[in-house]
Design a protein around this motif. Structure first.
Motif, PDB file in Angstrom:
ATOM      1  N   ILE A  23       0.834  -1.202   0.000  1.00  6.93           N
ATOM      2  CA  ILE A  23       0.000   0.000   0.000  1.00  6.93           C
ATOM      3  C   ILE A  23       0.871   1.254   0.000  1.00  6.93           C
ATOM      4  N   ALA A  24       1.963   1.243   0.750  1.00  6.62           N
ATOM      5  CA  ALA A  24       2.864   2.398   0.772  1.00  6.62           C
ATOM      6  C   ALA A  24       3.459   2.647  -0.614  1.00  6.62           C
ATOM      7  N   ILE A  25       3.877   1.580  -1.274  1.00  5.70           N
ATOM      8  CA  ILE A  25       4.439   1.717  -2.623  1.00  5.70           C
ATOM      9  C   ILE A  25       3.377   2.189  -3.598  1.00  5.70           C
ATOM     10  N   LEU A  26       2.181   1.607  -3.525  1.00  2.00           N
ATOM     11  CA  LEU A  26       1.085   2.005  -4.407  1.00  2.00           C
ATOM     12  C   LEU A  26       0.742   3.473  -4.210  1.00  2.00           C
ATOM     13  N   ASN A  27       0.685   3.924  -2.967  1.00  2.00           N
ATOM     14  CA  ASN A  27       0.395   5.328  -2.705  1.00  2.00           C
ATOM     15  C   ASN A  27       1.486   6.244  -3.241  1.00  2.00           C
ATOM     16  N   PHE A  28       2.718   5.820  -3.183  1.00  2.00           N
ATOM     17  CA  PHE A  28       3.820   6.616  -3.710  1.00  2.00           C
ATOM     18  C   PHE A  28       3.629   6.870  -5.201  1.00  2.00           C
ATOM     19  N   ASN A  31       0.339   9.603  -7.407  1.00  2.00           N
ATOM     20  CA  ASN A  31       0.336  10.982  -7.874  1.00  2.00           C
ATOM     21  C   ASN A  31       0.221  10.975  -9.400  1.00  2.00           C
ATOM     22  N   PRO A  32      -0.802  11.637  -9.961  1.00  2.00           N
ATOM     23  CA  PRO A  32      -0.971  11.611 -11.419  1.00  2.00           C
ATOM     24  C   PRO A  32       0.211  12.193 -12.204  1.00  2.00           C
ATOM     25  N   GLN A  33       1.024  13.026 -11.557  1.00  2.00           N
ATOM     26  CA  GLN A  33       2.179  13.600 -12.251  1.00  2.00           C
ATOM     27  C   GLN A  33       3.385  12.657 -12.252  1.00  2.00           C
ATOM     28  N   LYS A  34       3.298  11.569 -11.516  1.00  2.00           N
ATOM     29  CA  LYS A  34       4.390  10.593 -11.453  1.00  2.00           C
ATOM     30  C   LYS A  34       3.986   9.333 -12.203  1.00  2.00           C
ATOM     31  N   PRO A  35       4.970   8.524 -12.590  1.00  2.00           N
ATOM     32  CA  PRO A  35       4.610   7.238 -13.227  1.00  2.00           C
ATOM     33  C   PRO A  35       3.838   6.362 -12.238  1.00  2.00           C
ATOM     34  N   SER A  36       2.950   5.541 -12.783  1.00  2.00           N
ATOM     35  CA  SER A  36       2.168   4.634 -11.944  1.00  2.00           C
ATOM     36  C   SER A  36       2.964   3.357 -11.690  1.00  2.00           C
ATOM     37  N   LEU A  37       2.411   2.480 -10.868  1.00  2.00           N
ATOM     38  CA  LEU A  37       3.020   1.187 -10.577  1.00  2.00           C
ATOM     39  C   LEU A  37       2.394   0.164 -11.524  1.00  2.00           C
ATOM     40  N   PHE A  38       3.026  -0.055 -12.656  1.00  6.30           N
ATOM     41  CA  PHE A  38       2.522  -0.964 -13.689  1.00  6.30           C
ATOM     42  C   PHE A  38       1.110  -0.596 -14.124  1.00  6.30           C
ATOM     43  N   GLY A  39       0.799   0.696 -14.131  1.00 11.68           N
ATOM     44  CA  GLY A  39      -0.521   1.162 -14.551  1.00 11.68           C
ATOM     45  C   GLY A  39      -1.545   1.241 -13.433  1.00 11.68           C
ATOM     46  N   GLU A  64      -4.708   2.196 -15.460  1.00 14.45           N
ATOM     47  CA  GLU A  64      -4.661   3.007 -16.671  1.00 14.45           C
ATOM     48  C   GLU A  64      -5.198   2.179 -17.828  1.00 14.45           C
ATOM     49  N   ARG A  65      -6.216   2.667 -18.453  1.00 11.90           N
ATOM     50  CA  ARG A  65      -6.810   2.048 -19.637  1.00 11.90           C
ATOM     51  C   ARG A  65      -6.899   3.128 -20.706  1.00 11.90           C
ATOM     52  N   SER A  66      -6.989   2.722 -21.928  1.00 13.91           N
ATOM     53  CA  SER A  66      -7.113   3.676 -23.017  1.00 13.91           C
ATOM     54  C   SER A  66      -8.378   4.511 -22.832  1.00 13.91           C
ATOM     55  N   PHE A  67      -8.255   5.798 -23.030  1.00 14.34           N
ATOM     56  CA  PHE A  67      -9.380   6.719 -22.921  1.00 14.34           C
ATOM     57  C   PHE A  67     -10.477   6.341 -23.920  1.00 14.34           C
TER      58      PHE A  67
END
Length: 170
Positions: A23-28, A31-39, A64-67
């Protein structure tokens, strides 16, 4: 019987440590301005606008899915100024943007969601986890949890190894 209890406690404490770290890693990476954790990104629900689907204090995981793949009825997270909002898609406008609304709201959101504001589609929720996340933000609680994890690791390092050595010697 005593060994079974010890094994169960060890197993549960290992799962707890893994869960807290995950959860700590996922929360890190949320942030939408940072890369996600495998989407994947995780967010705590802080309003009742999506009741009864999402409750105050739930924790949601988005992907993250295609818009272009989004449809009416999908629950999406998006940026609205400095706020991250999670609402349901009500309709798609001719220009490709989406009109959204919280399930508990009577009117649509004022701003349509475009691809730039879109963060991800909700995959699932974990009830009450967000309340725990908020609770853990209290420095005293966070420090106590980290001390418990550190104590558990020290016990494993200093006492777990010694027990294994003694077993080998006998």
């Amino acid at each position: 019987m005593k060994k079974r209890v010890k094994k169960t406690v060890k197993f549960l404490s290992a799962i707890f440590v893994f869960f807290v770290l995950f959860i700590a890693i996922l929360n890190f990476f949320s942030n939408p301005q940072k890369p996600s954790l495998f989407g994947y990104r995780g967010y705590t629900v802080i309003s009742g606008s999506m009741e009864p689907t999402l409750s105050l204090g739930d924790y949601i995981i988005t992907k993250e899915r295609s818009f272009m793949e989004l449809d009416k009825g999908d629950i999406i997270s998006f940026e609205n100024g400095q706020t991250i909002v999670t609402h349901r898609i009500e309709e798609q406008l001719p220009d490709g943007r989406f009109v959204t609304r919280g399930d508990a709201n009577r009117i649509d959101d004022q701003l349509a969601v475009d691809e730039e504001a879109y963060i991800g589609k909700m995959l699932f929720r974990i009830p009450f986890l967000g309340k725990i996340m908020i609770w853990l933000q209290d420095p005293l609680i966070f420090g106590t949890v980290m001390a418990l994890i550190a104590t558990r690791l020290l016990i494993i390092i200093f006492f777990g190894v010694g027990q294994r050595k003694r077993r080998k010697e006998t």
